[in-house]
Design a protein around this motif. Structure first.
Motif, mmCIF file in Angstrom:
data_model
loop_
_atom_site.group_PDB
_atom_site.id
_atom_site.type_symbol
_atom_site.label_atom_id
_atom_site.label_comp_id
_atom_site.label_asym_id
_atom_site.label_seq_id
_atom_site.Cartn_x
_atom_site.Cartn_y
_atom_site.Cartn_z
ATOM 1 N N UNK A 288 -0.508 -8.007 -14.119
ATOM 2 C CA UNK A 288 0.233 -6.902 -14.725
ATOM 3 C C UNK A 288 0.625 -7.274 -16.141
ATOM 4 N N UNK A 289 -0.010 -6.651 -17.109
ATOM 5 C CA UNK A 289 0.258 -6.948 -18.525
ATOM 6 C C UNK A 289 0.972 -5.799 -19.231
ATOM 7 N N UNK A 290 1.009 -4.618 -18.591
ATOM 8 C CA UNK A 290 1.695 -3.456 -19.157
ATOM 9 C C UNK A 290 2.624 -2.879 -18.088
ATOM 10 N N UNK A 291 3.776 -3.495 -17.877
ATOM 11 C CA UNK A 291 4.639 -3.128 -16.748
ATOM 12 C C UNK A 291 4.948 -1.639 -16.648
ATOM 13 N N UNK A 292 5.301 -1.006 -17.765
ATOM 14 C CA UNK A 292 5.697 0.398 -17.700
ATOM 15 C C UNK A 292 4.528 1.342 -17.440
ATOM 16 N N UNK A 293 3.311 0.838 -17.540
ATOM 17 C CA UNK A 293 2.125 1.642 -17.249
ATOM 18 C C UNK A 293 1.406 1.151 -15.995
ATOM 19 N N UNK A 294 2.134 0.426 -15.129
ATOM 20 C CA UNK A 294 1.481 -0.210 -13.982
ATOM 21 C C UNK A 294 2.077 0.258 -12.657
ATOM 22 N N UNK A 295 1.199 0.344 -11.670
ATOM 23 C CA UNK A 295 1.582 0.648 -10.288
ATOM 24 C C UNK A 295 1.155 -0.520 -9.412
ATOM 25 N N UNK A 296 2.106 -1.085 -8.670
ATOM 26 C CA UNK A 296 1.814 -2.184 -7.754
ATOM 27 C C UNK A 296 2.017 -1.677 -6.335
ATOM 28 N N UNK A 297 0.961 -1.748 -5.507
ATOM 29 C CA UNK A 297 1.020 -1.303 -4.122
ATOM 30 C C UNK A 297 0.824 -2.519 -3.215
ATOM 31 N N UNK A 298 1.868 -2.865 -2.476
ATOM 32 C CA UNK A 298 1.798 -3.948 -1.493
ATOM 33 C C UNK A 298 1.627 -3.322 -0.115
ATOM 34 N N UNK A 299 0.560 -3.687 0.577
ATOM 35 C CA UNK A 299 0.303 -3.165 1.923
ATOM 36 C C UNK A 299 0.460 -4.328 2.899
ATOM 37 N N UNK A 300 1.584 -4.339 3.624
ATOM 38 C CA UNK A 300 1.901 -5.479 4.487
ATOM 39 C C UNK A 300 2.942 -5.073 5.517
ATOM 40 N N UNK A 301 2.883 -5.732 6.677
ATOM 41 C CA UNK A 301 3.917 -5.502 7.689
ATOM 42 C C UNK A 301 5.183 -6.316 7.406
ATOM 43 N N UNK A 302 5.176 -7.060 6.295
ATOM 44 C CA UNK A 302 6.337 -7.793 5.771
ATOM 45 C C UNK A 302 6.778 -8.969 6.636
ATOM 46 N N UNK A 303 5.926 -9.411 7.567
ATOM 47 C CA UNK A 303 6.245 -10.638 8.299
ATOM 48 C C UNK A 303 5.901 -11.817 7.381
ATOM 49 N N UNK A 304 6.906 -12.335 6.717
ATOM 50 C CA UNK A 304 6.709 -13.330 5.670
ATOM 51 C C UNK A 304 6.727 -14.747 6.212
ATOM 52 N N UNK A 305 5.638 -15.484 5.883
ATOM 53 C CA UNK A 305 5.588 -16.901 6.241
ATOM 54 C C UNK A 305 5.933 -17.782 5.064
ATOM 55 N N UNK A 306 6.086 -17.169 3.885
ATOM 56 C CA UNK A 306 6.431 -17.921 2.680
ATOM 57 C C UNK A 306 7.931 -17.898 2.425
ATOM 58 N N UNK A 307 8.317 -17.895 1.160
ATOM 59 C CA UNK A 307 9.724 -17.951 0.779
ATOM 60 C C UNK A 307 10.251 -16.527 0.647
ATOM 61 N N UNK A 308 11.057 -16.097 1.603
ATOM 62 C CA UNK A 308 11.512 -14.707 1.664
ATOM 63 C C UNK A 308 12.317 -14.316 0.430
ATOM 64 N N UNK A 309 13.314 -15.093 0.071
ATOM 65 C CA UNK A 309 14.174 -14.735 -1.057
ATOM 66 C C UNK A 309 13.385 -14.629 -2.364
ATOM 67 N N UNK A 310 12.400 -15.498 -2.503
ATOM 68 C CA UNK A 310 11.574 -15.456 -3.701
ATOM 69 C C UNK A 310 10.709 -14.196 -3.710
#
Length: 386
Positions: A288-310
């Motif tokens: 993402x190099x142009x934040x105000x012109x960008x759309x980020x779509x995360x498709x996930x069931x959100x079961x996080x195995x990494x660092x949740x707070x991060x």
């Protein structure tokens, strides 16, 4: 003519199997008997007097192929899909799906594609060509279903965003300009004073928006992976968008250079394994190099195995930078998905709603997001209950 009570008894007899024959009577027609045999092969134990159904197709690929032909003959397509999934799940037919002869007999659907993608790494070369044909058939059917609607919805959103209020004469949208200035009508002159002009905006071949799709490829997300890959390919075909697609478990694979063919994208995935959402978001941020012109779509069931707070911090940082962030718990035709409710609630508290979306609704969601509309309101109106 069959009486209503006879029809009901017949249906219950087919559902319950031969153990209910004494109470409900036998099956008269040859068609009913063939349907009963197809059901029994999948659900009956073969134990006399038992009403528990648990399988009996055996391990013969030719026999299973004949059974698949029978269920397509006697049952509607929606029932065939359910029975195929049950056969794979209940009777452990996974290994049989590695045989080309059987694959040629299967009715292709999204769930079968998910199963085949999960077998991709262990599939013999002799089977891969047949598997690819099955996957391609499903992908093309989805593409035909969603492509035109997606292009129309996204193009409309981009065109709306391109309108300007300081247009040149040749770019004035006179219909919209009149509607915007109706309050300025001067009866004595029978005219409207156009204090505010509305223009179409100059058409340009330049990229108007950046779209990044990050897809969780854990096993439970199989249908979402299939649909998201097809949508990614459709978006990548639009010159006004710069589309990137990454899939992830504990590792990340950037499949952007394969978006010209969603079948290649799907065979680049590896369903199963753990999940490190935070790491995937970190990689997506680099795209993402142009934040105000960008759309980020995360498709996930959100079961996080990494660092949740991060993970939560990164999502919030993108939103605060001006990125339109959308989190989908599922992109499929299935019912309410299983997901991490705590992480979904934490995202909602940040102003980032997490919800499921069906493929038919996704083009409208994309248009709303690209038009920087209210995603929370859209989800409240259109998203299925989770």
């Amino acid at each position: 003519m069959t009486r209503p009570d006879e029809t009901q008894s017949r249906r219950w007899r087919l559902v319950l199997g031969s153990a209910a024959e004494e109470q409900l009577g036998g099956l008269g027609s040859g068609t009913d008997q063939a349907m009963d045999q197809a059901l029994s092969a999948l659900y009956n134990t073969g134990e006399v007097g038992s009403t528990k159904r648990s399988g009996g197709l055996g391990g013969s690929a030719p026999r299973v192929a004949r059974w698949l032909g029978d269920i397509r003959t006697y049952f509607p397509a929606t029932v065939v899909e359910v029975m195929q999934r049950d056969a794979v799940d209940r009777l452990n037919l996974t290994q049989l799906l590695l045989e080309p002869e059987l694959l040629e007999s299967v009715e292709p659907d999204v769930h079968l594609v998910g199963t085949l993608l999960g077998l991709n790494r262990v599939m013999p070369e002799t089977t891969k060509a047949t598997a690819r044909m099955v996957v391609e058939k499903v992908v093309r059917e989805i593409e035909q279903r969603i492509a035109a609607k997606t292009v129309a919805a996204v193009s409309g959103a981009i065109n709306r965003a391109a309108r300007t209020h300081r247009p040149k004469l040749r770019d004035i949208d006179f219909n919209r300009t009149i509607r915007k200035n109706l309050a300025n009508y001067l009866p004595e002159h029978r005219t409207i004073v156009p204090e505010r002009l509305v223009g179409y905006g100059r058409k340009s071949q330049s990229i108007q928006r950046d779209v990044v799709l990050a897809i969780d490829q854990s096993g439970s997300m199989a249908a979402s992976v299939v649909y998201a890959s097809v949508f990614g390919a459709v978006l990548a075909s639009m010159r006004s968008l710069k589309t990137s697609l990454v899939v992830f478990d504990t590792e990340i694979v950037d499949l952007t250079d394969q978006l010209s063919d969603p079948v290649d994208v799907l065979f680049g995935t590896q369903l199963g394994g753990g999940t490190d959402i935070n790491r995937a978001i970190a990689y997506s941020q680099t795209l993402i190099t142009r934040p105000t012109d960008s759309l980020f779509v995360l498709i996930s069931d959100l079961y996080e195995g990494g660092v949740r707070n991060e993970m939560l911090r990164r999502c919030n940082a993108m939103k605060e930078a001006g990125v339109q962030v959308v989190v989908l718990l599922a992109l499929s035709d299935e019912g309410a998905p299983a997901y991490d409710h705590d992480n979904a609630a934490a995202l909602a508290a940040l102003g980032i709603p997490a919800f499921a979306c069906t493929p038919d609704k996704f083009p409208d969601l994309l248009a709303t997001a690209l038009d920087r509309g209210d995603i929370t309101r859209w989800a409240d109106t259109h998203a299925p209950a989770t």
